[in-house]
Each structure stands twice: as structure tokens, then as C-alpha cells.
Design a protein around this motif. Structure first.
Motif, PDB file in Angstrom:
ATOM      1  N   GLU A  67       0.851  -1.194   0.000  1.00  0.00           N
ATOM      2  CA  GLU A  67       0.000   0.000   0.000  1.00  0.00           C
ATOM      3  C   GLU A  67       0.878   1.232   0.000  1.00  0.00           C
ATOM      4  O   GLU A  67       2.047   1.173   0.370  1.00  0.00           O
ATOM      5  N   CYS A  68       0.276   2.349  -0.423  1.00  0.00           N
ATOM      6  CA  CYS A  68       0.998   3.620  -0.451  1.00  0.00           C
ATOM      7  C   CYS A  68       0.004   4.763  -0.296  1.00  0.00           C
ATOM      8  O   CYS A  68      -1.111   4.689  -0.812  1.00  0.00           O
ATOM      9  N   VAL A  69       0.415   5.801   0.421  1.00  0.00           N
ATOM     10  CA  VAL A  69      -0.379   7.027   0.546  1.00  0.00           C
ATOM     11  C   VAL A  69       0.506   8.179   0.083  1.00  0.00           C
ATOM     12  O   VAL A  69       1.637   8.328   0.547  1.00  0.00           O
ATOM     13  N   VAL A  70      -0.016   8.980  -0.859  1.00  0.00           N
ATOM     14  CA  VAL A  70       0.720  10.141  -1.368  1.00  0.00           C
ATOM     15  C   VAL A  70      -0.096  11.408  -1.138  1.00  0.00           C
ATOM     16  O   VAL A  70      -1.326  11.365  -1.107  1.00  0.00           O
ATOM     17  N   THR A  71       0.611  12.524  -0.969  1.00  0.00           N
ATOM     18  CA  THR A  71      -0.048  13.813  -0.784  1.00  0.00           C
ATOM     19  C   THR A  71       0.575  14.862  -1.700  1.00  0.00           C
ATOM     20  O   THR A  71       1.760  14.789  -2.037  1.00  0.00           O
ATOM     21  N   ASP A  72      -0.250  15.830  -2.073  1.00  0.00           N
ATOM     22  CA  ASP A  72       0.195  16.971  -2.868  1.00  0.00           C
ATOM     23  C   ASP A  72       0.810  17.978  -1.902  1.00  0.00           C
ATOM     24  O   ASP A  72       0.115  18.523  -1.039  1.00  0.00           O
ATOM     25  N   GLY A  82       4.656  21.456  -7.265  1.00  0.00           N
ATOM     26  CA  GLY A  82       5.053  20.342  -8.118  1.00  0.00           C
ATOM     27  C   GLY A  82       5.580  19.127  -7.388  1.00  0.00           C
ATOM     28  O   GLY A  82       6.148  18.227  -8.001  1.00  0.00           O
ATOM     29  N   ILE A  83       5.400  19.082  -6.055  1.00  0.00           N
ATOM     30  CA  ILE A  83       5.936  17.967  -5.265  1.00  0.00           C
ATOM     31  C   ILE A  83       4.814  17.037  -4.815  1.00  0.00           C
ATOM     32  O   ILE A  83       3.852  17.467  -4.184  1.00  0.00           O
ATOM     33  N   LEU A  84       4.962  15.765  -5.160  1.00  0.00           N
ATOM     34  CA  LEU A  84       4.086  14.702  -4.678  1.00  0.00           C
ATOM     35  C   LEU A  84       4.901  13.922  -3.651  1.00  0.00           C
ATOM     36  O   LEU A  84       6.013  13.483  -3.946  1.00  0.00           O
ATOM     37  N   GLU A  85       4.362  13.772  -2.444  1.00  0.00           N
ATOM     38  CA  GLU A  85       5.123  13.119  -1.383  1.00  0.00           C
ATOM     39  C   GLU A  85       4.531  11.765  -1.004  1.00  0.00           C
ATOM     40  O   GLU A  85       3.331  11.650  -0.774  1.00  0.00           O
ATOM     41  N   ILE A  86       5.391  10.774  -0.919  1.00  0.00           N
ATOM     42  CA  ILE A  86       5.011   9.470  -0.380  1.00  0.00           C
ATOM     43  C   ILE A  86       5.026   9.618   1.133  1.00  0.00           C
ATOM     44  O   ILE A  86       6.071   9.844   1.728  1.00  0.00           O
ATOM     45  N   VAL A 142       8.375  16.399  -9.064  1.00  0.00           N
ATOM     46  CA  VAL A 142       9.203  15.691  -8.086  1.00  0.00           C
ATOM     47  C   VAL A 142       8.343  14.715  -7.283  1.00  0.00           C
ATOM     48  O   VAL A 142       7.249  15.061  -6.841  1.00  0.00           O
ATOM     49  N   LEU A 143       8.876  13.510  -7.095  1.00  0.00           N
ATOM     50  CA  LEU A 143       8.318  12.545  -6.157  1.00  0.00           C
ATOM     51  C   LEU A 143       9.257  12.557  -4.962  1.00  0.00           C
ATOM     52  O   LEU A 143      10.469  12.393  -5.117  1.00  0.00           O
ATOM     53  N   GLN A 144       8.718  12.806  -3.785  1.00  0.00           N
ATOM     54  CA  GLN A 144       9.527  13.005  -2.577  1.00  0.00           C
ATOM     55  C   GLN A 144       9.095  12.003  -1.506  1.00  0.00           C
ATOM     56  O   GLN A 144       7.936  11.618  -1.433  1.00  0.00           O
ATOM     57  N   VAL A 145      10.050  11.615  -0.679  1.00  0.00           N
ATOM     58  CA  VAL A 145       9.742  10.748   0.455  1.00  0.00           C
ATOM     59  C   VAL A 145      10.598  11.165   1.642  1.00  0.00           C
ATOM     60  O   VAL A 145      11.755  11.553   1.484  1.00  0.00           O
ATOM     61  N   GLY A 146      10.006  11.105   2.823  1.00  0.00           N
ATOM     62  CA  GLY A 146      10.744  11.362   4.054  1.00  0.00           C
ATOM     63  C   GLY A 146      10.831  10.066   4.841  1.00  0.00           C
ATOM     64  O   GLY A 146       9.840   9.340   4.963  1.00  0.00           O
ATOM     65  N   THR A 147      12.000   9.759   5.364  1.00  0.00           N
ATOM     66  CA  THR A 147      12.203   8.506   6.084  1.00  0.00           C
ATOM     67  C   THR A 147      13.270   8.689   7.151  1.00  0.00           C
ATOM     68  O   THR A 147      13.984   9.690   7.155  1.00  0.00           O
ATOM     69  N   GLY A 148      13.378   7.724   8.021  1.00  0.00           N
ATOM     70  CA  GLY A 148      14.446   7.747   8.999  1.00  0.00           C
ATOM     71  C   GLY A 148      15.766   7.408   8.337  1.00  0.00           C
ATOM     72  O   GLY A 148      15.802   6.802   7.259  1.00  0.00           O
ATOM     73  N   ASP A 149      16.861   7.795   8.957  1.00  0.00           N
ATOM     74  CA  ASP A 149      18.194   7.515   8.420  1.00  0.00           C
ATOM     75  C   ASP A 149      18.543   6.060   8.760  1.00  0.00           C
ATOM     76  O   ASP A 149      19.313   5.781   9.669  1.00  0.00           O
ATOM     77  N   SER A 150      17.939   5.156   8.001  1.00  0.00           N
ATOM     78  CA  SER A 150      18.034   3.730   8.279  1.00  0.00           C
ATOM     79  C   SER A 150      18.761   2.990   7.164  1.00  0.00           C
ATOM     80  O   SER A 150      18.563   3.295   5.986  1.00  0.00           O
ATOM     81  N   PRO A 151      19.559   1.978   7.522  1.00  0.00           N
ATOM     82  CA  PRO A 151      20.238   1.182   6.492  1.00  0.00           C
ATOM     83  C   PRO A 151      19.272   0.299   5.702  1.00  0.00           C
ATOM     84  O   PRO A 151      19.674  -0.316   4.718  1.00  0.00           O
ATOM     85  N   LEU A 152      18.009   0.247   6.099  1.00  0.00           N
ATOM     86  CA  LEU A 152      17.014  -0.502   5.325  1.00  0.00           C
ATOM     87  C   LEU A 152      16.325   0.380   4.295  1.00  0.00           C
ATOM     88  O   LEU A 152      16.194  -0.007   3.135  1.00  0.00           O
TER      89      LEU A 152
END
Length: 146
Positions: free
Chosen positions: A46-51, A55-59, A91-101
Motif C-alpha cells: 500500500e501507499c499514501v501520497v499527498t500533494d 510540483g511535489i508529490l510526497e510518499i 518531483v516525487l519526494q519521500v521522508g524517512t528515517g536515516d536507516s540502512p534498510l
């Protein structure tokens, strides 16, 4: 195979919690976001994206069922989004933790590091979050041009 979910998004809560383990954080974006599921007889991802404007779509959330991980479903979801929103967003953007995974996964999908928000996880979550034995502190943003 890919289906937009327009109502009862919380029916996928257990899957959403794999990517964002605090329900009130999910509540911040689930209603304003567009949700997609990858279904092949059963829900795989599953995925949720927001405007995010300009011009940025964020996961905001992307998760694959544990028994389906490592089989390319997350990458398929990202490629679906990139194709669907090409020309509508730059742009497709994503924010995540600084994780090795997670960071290497996004980099393999064509994302590059953009910026970080210091102390995002420690400031916004009611408990410490660990991944691969590492406490997540800063939010790392990665972007991919569409």
C-alpha cells in the motif's frame, strides 16, 4: 493490479503501521492523501501520497506485507506512481528515517538525498523508534525527478 482506495482507508491500518508505527501520525495524512494498493489475489503493498504544492508529490506511507517483502512490490508501487504522476508533478519526494534498510531502497529506486529535518522522530513520536538497532532521530528527505 493497482487500485485507488477512496473510503475505509483504515481497513489497511495494520499495513500502514509497518511504515509509520504511531496511529495518530497516520491520522495526520490519511484523509488528505490518495491511497493505492497493489493487489494480486491479495494485498501485497500500500501507499499514501499527498500533494505538497510546488510540483511535489510526497510518499507519506509505503508498506509491503512482511511475507511479500524483497520481491519487488515496493519498487513496482514507486514506478506506478512515477508513471501515473509524470507531467502532473515534477518531483516525487519521500521522508524517512536515516536507516540502512530504507535509504538504500529509495536510492536504488532513483531517489537522491535532498534535505533533513533535525529531531523529527524524537520531537513528533511518543516513543523512541529503532530500525536495525539504530534510533531514528532526523527525517531524511529524498527526491526523484518525474
Amino acid at each position: 493490479m493497482f487500485k485507488e482506495v477512496k473510503e475505509n482507508k483504515k481497513q489497511y491500518l495494520q499495513l500502514l503501521l509497518l511504515a509509520d508505527e504511531q496511529e495518530d501520525m497516520i491520522d495526520r495524512y490519511i484523509d488528505k492523501g490518495i491511497m493505492y494498493v497493489l493487489e494480486d489475489g491479495e494485498i501485497k503493498c500500500e501507499c499514501v501520497v499527498t500533494d505538497e504544492k510546488n510540483g511535489i508529490l510526497e510518499i507519506k506511507n509505503i508498506a509491503t506485507r512482511p511475507e511479500c517483502q524483497g520481491k519487488g512490490y515496493g519498487r513496482l508501487m514507486i514506478e506506478f506512481l512515477a508513471e501515473k504522476y509524470k507531467g502532473k508533478y515534477s518531483v516525487l519526494q519521500v521522508g524517512t528515517g536515516d536507516s540502512p534498510l530504507t535509504v538504500p531502497f529509495y536510492e536504488k529506486c532513483g531517489f537522491i538525498r535532498s534535505h533533513r529535518i533535525k529531531n523529527f522522530f524524537t520531537d513528533n513520536y511518543d516513543h523512541p523508534i529503532f530500525e536495525c538497532g539504530i534510533q531514528l532521530v532526523d527525517m531524511i528527505y529524498l527526491q526523484r525527478k518525474l
